[in-house]
Write a protein that holds these residues in place. Structure first.
Motif, PDB file in Angstrom:
ATOM      1  N   LEU A   1      -2.439 -10.740 -40.106  1.00 55.49           N
ATOM      2  CA  LEU A   1      -1.154 -10.401 -39.510  1.00 55.49           C
ATOM      3  C   LEU A   1      -1.353  -9.581 -38.239  1.00 55.49           C
ATOM      4  O   LEU A   1      -0.651  -9.769 -37.244  1.00 55.49           O
ATOM      5  CB  LEU A   1      -0.302  -9.629 -40.514  1.00 55.49           C
ATOM      6  N   GLY A   2      -2.349  -8.679 -38.272  1.00 57.49           N
ATOM      7  CA  GLY A   2      -2.642  -7.874 -37.087  1.00 57.49           C
ATOM      8  C   GLY A   2      -3.103  -8.742 -35.921  1.00 57.49           C
ATOM      9  O   GLY A   2      -2.718  -8.501 -34.766  1.00 57.49           O
ATOM     10  N   ASP A   3      -3.924  -9.757 -36.196  1.00 63.78           N
ATOM     11  CA  ASP A   3      -4.373 -10.668 -35.143  1.00 63.78           C
ATOM     12  C   ASP A   3      -3.194 -11.429 -34.547  1.00 63.78           C
ATOM     13  O   ASP A   3      -3.131 -11.630 -33.328  1.00 63.78           O
ATOM     14  CB  ASP A   3      -5.395 -11.662 -35.709  1.00 63.78           C
ATOM     15  N   LEU A   4      -2.249 -11.840 -35.410  1.00 67.76           N
ATOM     16  CA  LEU A   4      -1.077 -12.558 -34.919  1.00 67.76           C
ATOM     17  C   LEU A   4      -0.229 -11.666 -34.019  1.00 67.76           C
ATOM     18  O   LEU A   4       0.226 -12.095 -32.951  1.00 67.76           O
ATOM     19  CB  LEU A   4      -0.242 -13.065 -36.097  1.00 67.76           C
ATOM     20  N   VAL A   5      -0.025 -10.416 -34.426  1.00 71.67           N
ATOM     21  CA  VAL A   5       0.774  -9.489 -33.620  1.00 71.67           C
ATOM     22  C   VAL A   5       0.111  -9.258 -32.269  1.00 71.67           C
ATOM     23  O   VAL A   5       0.773  -9.240 -31.222  1.00 71.67           O
ATOM     24  CB  VAL A   5       0.979  -8.168 -34.380  1.00 71.67           C
ATOM     25  N   ARG A   6      -1.216  -9.072 -32.277  1.00 71.73           N
ATOM     26  CA  ARG A   6      -1.927  -8.867 -31.013  1.00 71.73           C
ATOM     27  C   ARG A   6      -1.806 -10.093 -30.110  1.00 71.73           C
ATOM     28  O   ARG A   6      -1.653  -9.958 -28.887  1.00 71.73           O
ATOM     29  CB  ARG A   6      -3.402  -8.547 -31.287  1.00 71.73           C
TER      30      ARG A   6
ATOM     31  N   SER B   1       0.041 -10.229 -26.474  1.00 72.22           N
ATOM     32  CA  SER B   1      -0.677 -10.672 -25.271  1.00 72.22           C
ATOM     33  C   SER B   1       0.139 -11.707 -24.506  1.00 72.22           C
ATOM     34  O   SER B   1       0.111 -11.742 -23.268  1.00 72.22           O
ATOM     35  CB  SER B   1      -2.043 -11.256 -25.652  1.00 72.22           C
ATOM     36  N   VAL B   2       0.879 -12.550 -25.220  1.00 72.13           N
ATOM     37  CA  VAL B   2       1.733 -13.534 -24.558  1.00 72.13           C
ATOM     38  C   VAL B   2       2.911 -12.847 -23.874  1.00 72.13           C
ATOM     39  O   VAL B   2       3.249 -13.153 -22.723  1.00 72.13           O
ATOM     40  CB  VAL B   2       2.229 -14.590 -25.567  1.00 72.13           C
TER      41      VAL B   2
ATOM     42  N   GLU C   1      10.477 -14.975 -30.245  1.00 71.53           N
ATOM     43  CA  GLU C   1      10.630 -16.113 -29.340  1.00 71.53           C
ATOM     44  C   GLU C   1       9.297 -16.808 -29.097  1.00 71.53           C
ATOM     45  O   GLU C   1       9.239 -18.037 -28.974  1.00 71.53           O
ATOM     46  CB  GLU C   1      11.227 -15.652 -28.011  1.00 71.53           C
ATOM     47  N   VAL C   2       8.220 -16.027 -29.025  1.00 72.16           N
ATOM     48  CA  VAL C   2       6.905 -16.620 -28.779  1.00 72.16           C
ATOM     49  C   VAL C   2       6.508 -17.544 -29.919  1.00 72.16           C
ATOM     50  O   VAL C   2       5.803 -18.540 -29.714  1.00 72.16           O
ATOM     51  CB  VAL C   2       5.851 -15.509 -28.582  1.00 72.16           C
ATOM     52  N   LEU C   3       6.982 -17.249 -31.121  1.00 77.59           N
ATOM     53  CA  LEU C   3       6.671 -18.099 -32.266  1.00 77.59           C
ATOM     54  C   LEU C   3       7.263 -19.498 -32.126  1.00 77.59           C
ATOM     55  O   LEU C   3       6.869 -20.415 -32.853  1.00 77.59           O
ATOM     56  CB  LEU C   3       7.181 -17.451 -33.558  1.00 77.59           C
TER      57      LEU C   3
ATOM     58  N   ASN D   1      -8.372 -14.401 -23.379  1.00 77.75           N
ATOM     59  CA  ASN D   1      -7.267 -14.049 -22.470  1.00 77.75           C
ATOM     60  C   ASN D   1      -7.094 -15.048 -21.329  1.00 77.75           C
ATOM     61  O   ASN D   1      -6.765 -14.688 -20.195  1.00 77.75           O
ATOM     62  CB  ASN D   1      -7.475 -12.643 -21.895  1.00 77.75           C
ATOM     63  N   VAL D   2      -7.318 -16.307 -21.620  1.00 80.32           N
ATOM     64  CA  VAL D   2      -7.139 -17.370 -20.620  1.00 80.32           C
ATOM     65  C   VAL D   2      -5.693 -17.855 -20.659  1.00 80.32           C
ATOM     66  O   VAL D   2      -5.099 -17.998 -21.731  1.00 80.32           O
ATOM     67  CB  VAL D   2      -8.104 -18.538 -20.882  1.00 80.32           C
ATOM     68  N   THR D   3      -5.127 -18.111 -19.481  1.00 81.58           N
ATOM     69  CA  THR D   3      -3.741 -18.590 -19.361  1.00 81.58           C
ATOM     70  C   THR D   3      -3.726 -19.934 -18.643  1.00 81.58           C
ATOM     71  O   THR D   3      -4.326 -20.079 -17.573  1.00 81.58           O
ATOM     72  CB  THR D   3      -2.883 -17.590 -18.574  1.00 81.58           C
ATOM     73  N   ILE D   4      -3.038 -20.902 -19.234  1.00 82.33           N
ATOM     74  CA  ILE D   4      -2.903 -22.231 -18.640  1.00 82.33           C
ATOM     75  C   ILE D   4      -1.422 -22.582 -18.576  1.00 82.33           C
ATOM     76  O   ILE D   4      -0.699 -22.422 -19.558  1.00 82.33           O
ATOM     77  CB  ILE D   4      -3.674 -23.280 -19.469  1.00 82.33           C
TER      78      ILE D   4
END
Length: 233
Positions: free
Chosen positions: A2-7, A11-12, A24-26, A95-98
């Motif tokens: 759950l902590g990884d999901l929140v992080r 980040s998004v 909303e990100v979900l 942390n890559v963004t596409i």
């Protein structure tokens, strides 16, 4: 977990001003594509290739994002919107963004051996919409690939690449824009002064040609004035 999901959601939110909350990100297709890829990648590593492909095809149908089960992806990978294709041997850092309509495509193995055919994107890379990165090239840390750029060679760390075939801008990448840059391309100041410089050079050449033409005309007039006048003709 759950902590990884929140992080990841945080980040998004840090990179996209549109969502008002993590919820909303979900709903983002990129988040779902990444979720299904994690399942498909584990099946792929277990050599359950058909099941991995089945998950991949379901994900593509649902999200319009095609990530091959063999692709290796780091932490906090964010695909904004969709219609993205990521090949089998692609490697993506943290942390890559596409953005939308990006292809991490493969090159044709002329030796008949598949091997490494797709790009490697190191940490903090940003790829603008419509960009095509082709072949086993490496995109260095913090590099920015501008919208619709076509990259077929290695990209230095921190460089901003634009155009077809992509070339680096004249911005000093080592000290410039260390923070996240939306869409991968600077907008407030010119990132490629070369066209203006070329126009100035052409204008100087035109002015020089005009001065030479004027000098030739003046010399011709002087010659005509010195010629004797023959009467009776």
């Amino acid at each position: 977990m759950l902590g990884d999901l929140v992080r990841y959601l945080d980040s998004v939110v840090a990179r996209d001003p549109a969502p008002r909350s993590r919820w909303e990100v979900l709903l983002y297709p990129g988040a779902w594509a990444l979720f299904f890829h994690k399942i498909a990648h584990r099946l792929f590593k277990a050599r359950l290739f058909f099941l991995a492909r089945a998950v991949n095809h379901f994900s593509r149908f649902l999200t319009a994002i095609d990530i091959h089960p063999g692709a290796r992806i780091g932490k906090n990978f964010f695909i904004d919107h969709g219609f993205t294709v990521i090949g089998e041997t692609a490697e993506i850092g943290d942390n890559v963004t596409i953005y939308q309509c990006v292809t991490l495509g493969g090159s044709n193995p002329t030796n008949g051996v598949g091997g490494k055919r797709h790009p490697t994107l190191l940490d903090d890379v940003i790829v603008g919409s419509g960009a095509q990165i082709i072949g086993p090239v490496t995109v260095g840390r913090r590099a920015r690939i501008g919208a619709s750029a076509v990259v077929t060679e290695n990209v230095p760390e921190g460089a901003t690449m634009i155009g077809v075939k992509a070339r680096s801008t004249l911005v000093s990448a080592e000290t410039y824009a260390r923070q996240f840059m939306p869409y991968g391309t600077p907008c407030k100041e010119p990132c490629e002064p070369a066209p203006n410089q070329r126009v100035d050079e052409l204008e100087e050449q035109i002015a020089l040609l005009r001065s030479e033409i004027d000098a030739l005309k003046a010399a011709r007039e002087d010659v005509r004035a010195d010629e004797p006048v023959v009467k009776g003709i």
